[in-house]
Scaffold this active site. Sequence first.
Site, PDB file in Angstrom:
ATOM      1  N   LYS A  69      36.275  -3.968  26.685  1.00 14.16           N
ATOM      2  CA  LYS A  69      36.604  -5.175  25.932  1.00 14.16           C
ATOM      3  C   LYS A  69      36.510  -6.404  26.835  1.00 14.16           C
ATOM      4  O   LYS A  69      36.827  -6.347  28.031  1.00 14.16           O
ATOM      5  CB  LYS A  69      38.017  -5.018  25.366  1.00 14.16           C
ATOM      6  CG  LYS A  69      38.444  -6.076  24.378  1.00 14.16           C
ATOM      7  CD  LYS A  69      39.813  -5.700  23.813  1.00 14.16           C
ATOM      8  CE  LYS A  69      40.335  -6.744  22.857  1.00 14.16           C
ATOM      9  NZ  LYS A  69      41.642  -6.348  22.291  1.00 14.16           N
ATOM     10  N   SER A 128      41.743  -6.858  17.618  1.00 12.85           N
ATOM     11  CA  SER A 128      40.873  -7.713  18.383  1.00 12.85           C
ATOM     12  C   SER A 128      39.807  -6.959  19.181  1.00 12.85           C
ATOM     13  O   SER A 128      38.913  -7.586  19.759  1.00 12.85           O
ATOM     14  CB  SER A 128      41.704  -8.575  19.349  1.00 12.85           C
ATOM     15  OG  SER A 128      42.433  -7.760  20.256  1.00 12.85           O
ATOM     16  N   SER A 129      39.884  -5.616  19.193  1.00 13.51           N
ATOM     17  CA  SER A 129      38.856  -4.830  19.893  1.00 13.51           C
ATOM     18  C   SER A 129      37.679  -4.557  18.959  1.00 13.51           C
ATOM     19  O   SER A 129      37.115  -3.459  18.930  1.00 13.51           O
ATOM     20  CB  SER A 129      39.448  -3.513  20.407  1.00 13.51           C
ATOM     21  OG  SER A 129      40.625  -3.734  21.152  1.00 13.51           O
ATOM     22  N   ILE A 163      48.071  -5.037  20.812  1.00  9.84           N
ATOM     23  CA  ILE A 163      49.392  -5.676  20.841  1.00  9.84           C
ATOM     24  C   ILE A 163      49.957  -5.867  19.434  1.00  9.84           C
ATOM     25  O   ILE A 163      51.041  -6.387  19.246  1.00  9.84           O
ATOM     26  CB  ILE A 163      49.327  -7.023  21.602  1.00  9.84           C
ATOM     27  CG1 ILE A 163      50.716  -7.453  22.067  1.00  9.84           C
ATOM     28  CG2 ILE A 163      48.651  -8.104  20.774  1.00  9.84           C
ATOM     29  CD1 ILE A 163      50.718  -8.573  23.058  1.00  9.84           C
ATOM     30  N   GLY A 164      49.190  -5.420  18.420  1.00  8.41           N
ATOM     31  CA  GLY A 164      49.672  -5.477  17.050  1.00  8.41           C
ATOM     32  C   GLY A 164      48.853  -4.550  16.161  1.00  8.41           C
ATOM     33  O   GLY A 164      49.040  -4.485  14.952  1.00  8.41           O
ATOM     34  N   GLY A 165      47.917  -3.822  16.818  1.00 16.22           N
ATOM     35  CA  GLY A 165      47.017  -2.920  16.097  1.00 16.22           C
ATOM     36  C   GLY A 165      45.577  -3.071  16.534  1.00 16.22           C
ATOM     37  O   GLY A 165      44.653  -2.574  15.886  1.00 16.22           O
ATOM     38  N   SER A 166      45.343  -3.734  17.670  1.00 12.74           N
ATOM     39  CA  SER A 166      43.989  -4.147  18.063  1.00 12.74           C
ATOM     40  C   SER A 166      43.060  -3.033  18.513  1.00 12.74           C
ATOM     41  O   SER A 166      41.858  -3.246  18.645  1.00 12.74           O
ATOM     42  CB  SER A 166      44.067  -5.215  19.162  1.00 12.74           C
ATOM     43  OG  SER A 166      44.639  -6.384  18.650  1.00 12.74           O
TER      44      SER A 166
END
Length: 576
Positions: free
Chosen positions: A136, A211-212, A232-235
């Site tokens: 990433k 985000s990934s 950090i929240g589901g990324s």
Amino acid sequence: TSAALALLGSSVAALVVWKWLSKKMVQKKMEEARRTRDEGLKKMAKAVQQFREQVPSVQRDAILSLPLLELTGRLQEGSLSPRTVLYTYLEKVSALEVTQQTNCLRHFIPECEEQLQEIQKHKEKGLLYGIPVSIKDHIGHKGHLATCGLVQCLGTLMEEDSVLVKVLKRQGAIPFAMTNVPQSLFSYDCSNPIFGRTLNPLSPQKSPGGSSGGEGALIAGGGSILGIGSDIGGSIRLPSSFCGLCGLKPTAERLRWVLPFQPCPWASLAVGSVPCALGPMARDVDSLALCMKALLCQEMFQLDPTVPPIPFNEQVYSSSTPLRVGYYDTDGYFPLPPCMRRAVKETRRALQAAGHQLVFFSPPRIPYVMTELFLKTFFADGGRTWLDVFTGDIVDPGLKPQVNSCKIPRLVKKLLALLLKPLVTIPRPLKEIAMISIYRSVKEMWNHHHQIQVYRSQFISQWKDLQLDVVLCPVLGPAFTPGYPGKLLTAISSTMLYNVLNFPAGVVPVSTVTEADEEELKLYKGCCDDPWDRTLKQAVSGALGMPVAVQCVALPWQEELCLRFMKEVETLSRDK
């Protein structure tokens, strides 16, 4: 008076000129970054062409179809060479089969050639010997940018590899590509003003998640066999859900991506009470397990003494002992589309039929966790730290709803919070804005951290009371239409919960969206049949044939048990 007016006029003119020049400078930096990326891709294509001329008889499709465990076996025994494997994957990427369709690549890593030579010098072949790995955007690689999709990060090259990249290289892996991310990483879409929007390789009308998202798109498109994301929240889990991959978010402290004692510029966004976790993404669970086994080695523990020296427990992963599985198909906060709940129900029945014990589990107080714990953690300063990263930048359209919420004056937010307090039913967007409030004192901040610890203790107690080994639950999906994630921030409650708890959690694809699912979606009302529920319905519609996944969870530091459960779910879904 005329002099004052003239001064005012010249000041306004100067401001307009300054803003115009600043915008031109930003655009120039972005164009330069895109040009550098395109030049890198051309170099990659040229190197692939040279290899093709030297070795014309490579069975490209056969190599690309090999699962990671089989590929590592072939590389270890010598029936395939690392060079052949690397160039086969580079060809898949450089032929624009993946990059042109999805725009998932942020940069080619030309140093992969040096790493190819380096691994030949190793006395022993590492567990990932000769495996091409994508990483990433923000995972530091020496000589490359970590942009986070932000213009202000375009001028600073990493001086050395991050710990994780060093360990990957020591295990014989070859990092070859860095993948695209949403601007500032704070989104589960995948778009930024510098490198543009990444699309889902399974359907260009859908987002790969974030985000990934670049990782998800590259792996799902066949351009990488193993990738490293962050969560950090589901990324990690959301791109895995959207793209039909397996992904693991470990306990945050089990892997590291910054060098010891080197401050990370994004530490302010990865607040200690809800830490950022690094983890693998791949096509199957065995690949995730191999990656974790490779990373949890002596090299990792020596490079970063803050990582607990806990090697991978193969015995737990390989166990076939029946499990006691807690399950739920809704968290009571944001009801998911029918197909995602169907996936949990079908998986529950399959697990039961396979001899596992299933116990209903109800996660406590999710609305409280979402508003009081999660949002207040990230916006503890009213979003000022986050807004600062956009200074002198162009804000991506997908982030404008959150940016505008943060810009609402503190007094208005406090007044809104007071007005909403007596109401039993509060519109969710208004509730979110009210939660973006500044701590009034250090004592209030410490109390908030204490509340998170209390909630974790209560959750673990409930888990222990039911004597659970693992939990089966839903994950957000199927893949959203691009642009919708920015309108539905708190739809991520299914994944966010396990960031707040810091539990290992993974995603496994188990089905696809059927015509019956699409018909049932038309009747979806959500929890309130409000604009938010209707927006979710629009976001996921038109996903026929797209992947449908479930989420598997274990207690902290039990990544091996989480993976073992994921493997069981994967096996049962494939046997259907």
